[in-house]
Scaffold this active site. Structure first.
Site, PDB file in Angstrom:
ATOM      1  N   CYS A 118       0.818  -1.223   0.000  1.00 44.14           N
ATOM      2  CA  CYS A 118       0.000   0.000   0.000  1.00 44.14           C
ATOM      3  C   CYS A 118       0.850   1.271   0.000  1.00 44.14           C
ATOM      4  O   CYS A 118       0.318   2.367  -0.131  1.00 44.14           O
ATOM      5  CB  CYS A 118      -0.946   0.001   1.189  1.00 44.14           C
ATOM      6  N   HIS A 259      -3.186   6.948   2.143  1.00 46.42           N
ATOM      7  CA  HIS A 259      -3.646   5.636   1.690  1.00 46.42           C
ATOM      8  C   HIS A 259      -5.018   5.373   2.304  1.00 46.42           C
ATOM      9  O   HIS A 259      -5.210   5.518   3.512  1.00 46.42           O
ATOM     10  CB  HIS A 259      -2.623   4.569   2.111  1.00 46.42           C
ATOM     11  N   ASN A 289     -10.083  -0.477   0.493  1.00 44.59           N
ATOM     12  CA  ASN A 289      -8.626  -0.346   0.425  1.00 44.59           C
ATOM     13  C   ASN A 289      -8.141  -0.968  -0.893  1.00 44.59           C
ATOM     14  O   ASN A 289      -8.172  -2.188  -1.048  1.00 44.59           O
ATOM     15  CB  ASN A 289      -8.032  -1.072   1.641  1.00 44.59           C
TER      16      ASN A 289
END
Ligand code: ACO
Length: 334
Positions: A118, A259, A289
């Site tokens: 990520c 993020h 996500n």
């Protein structure tokens, strides 16, 4: 830190994004595992996510995002010198960047994958910018794309509610003024077990006495509490470091672009930095996500909605498996 030694700066001149069409909302998830819309919404802020079907590929969404970024920047694929694909879920373990290069028709570009989960987009931004600063390349395509749904255990309610698929891209170009103001990157392999997508070998004796491992990957495994604690502590620190290197104060930040993992993490980081909620970009309600894609996806939406204006200061930060984390401070546009 002297960033601009040769007098060559970075401009981020275009963005694009793409997600698969199929969506899965919290109500549908609650038919699959013991969960509820209320639990997922209050703990994460996520309401739905986009998922790639078996016909879909990382290449397809990444190419679409890249084409949109190229169009915004007003440059042709053949003008690209370099393509960096930040991903942990390539269609091909040998790398997917060159397939995207081919599908774009970016015949002059060298292309490679970069893996930092990520944090991939922020790590990719810093990596790509080195090639520009040294005068080697002028036009770079950076893509963050992931299809984590391929590696989710859909019977594990603690992880399957979190992830979605998507792609985002930006164009970086050489110019005199430097709009990449500063950065800080970190990793800590000691905490690797908090979040893994691990190879799982099965022993195969190919000839007497020679045993090799053959297999696949285990589904994503995460200690959510530990990752949460890590993010809330380390992300503000790394942003502060990057702001310091940029000679920018938190008050001068126009947009906080984190993020998109969990709304509670976004809120906690903003609070630690005393950055007001209106400056926090968030679209995770609709995408979940999306790993390396989440930052450029949120960036592209905010640019196209007219929220982010040329010259505004964006404090971006990624965090995730590795563990890895990092921040880049940049001005949007030329
Ligand atoms: N629905 C209902 N209950 C659930 C669910 C669910 N989907 N998932 C877990 N629970 C239960 C647990 O079993 C637990 O029950 P118990 O108290 O009876 O044991 C209870 O809810 C609380 O669980 P916690 O794990 O303590 O919940 P928490 O408040 O920590 O939230 C979450 C979990 C959302 C995963 C949070 O920890 C988080 O966001 N962590 C960070 C994840 C992250 O940011 N990852 C980023 C990196 S991703 C990458 O790099 C690929």
């Amino acid at each position: 830190m002297v960033l601009n030694q040769l007098g060559i700066g970075i401009a981020i001149t275009g963005s694009g994004s793409a997600t698969p069409e199929v969506t899965l909302d919290n109500r549908q998830l609650s038919q699959m595992v013991e969960t509820s819309d209320e639990w997922i919404t209050t703990r994460t802020g996520i309401r739905e996510r986009h998922l790639s079907d078996t016909e879909g590929s990382l290449k397809a969404i990444a190419t679409k995002a890249a084409e949109r970024a190229l169009a915004m920047a007003g440059i042709a694929p053949k003008d690209l010198d370099l393509i960096v694909l930040a991903t942990s879920t390539p269609d091909d373990l040998f790398g997917s960047a060159s397939q995207i290069q081919a599908s774009l028709g970016a015949s002059q570009a060298v292309a490679f994958d970069l893996t930092a989960a990520c944090s991939g987009f922020v790590f990719g931004l810093v990596t790509a910018s080195q090639f520009i600063r040294t005068g080697v390349y002028q036009n770079v395509l950076l893509i963050g794309a992931d299809v984590l749904s391929r590696w989710v255990d859909w019977s594990d309610r603690s992880t399957c509610v979190l992830f979605g698929d998507g792609a985002g891209a930006v164009i970086l170009q050489a110019q005199e003024q430097d709009n990449l103001l500063g950065f800080e990157l970190r990793s800590d392999g000691n905490q690797n077990s908090c979040l893994q997508l691990e190879y799982k070998a099965q022993k195969q004796e190919i000839v007497k006495g020679v045993v090799v491992g053959q297999g696949t990957y285990r589904p994503i495994a995460m200690n959510g509490k530990e990752v949460y604690r890590f993010a809330v502590q380390k992300v503000p620190e790394v942003i502060e470091k990057a702001l310091f290197r940029s000679n920018i104060t938190a008050e001068e930040v126009d947009w906080l672009l984190l993020h998109q993992a969990n709304q509670r993490i976004l809120d906690a980081v903003a609070q630690r930095l005393s950055i007001s909620g209106e400056k926090v970009l968030s679209n995770l309600a609709h995408y979940g996500n999306t790993s390396a894609a989440s930052i450029p996806l949120a960036l592209d939406e905010a640019v196209r909605e007219g929220k982010i204006q040329p010259g505004e200061v964006i404090a971006a930060a990624g965090f995730g498996a590795g563990l890895t984390w990092g921040s880049a401070i940049f001005r949007w546009g030329k």
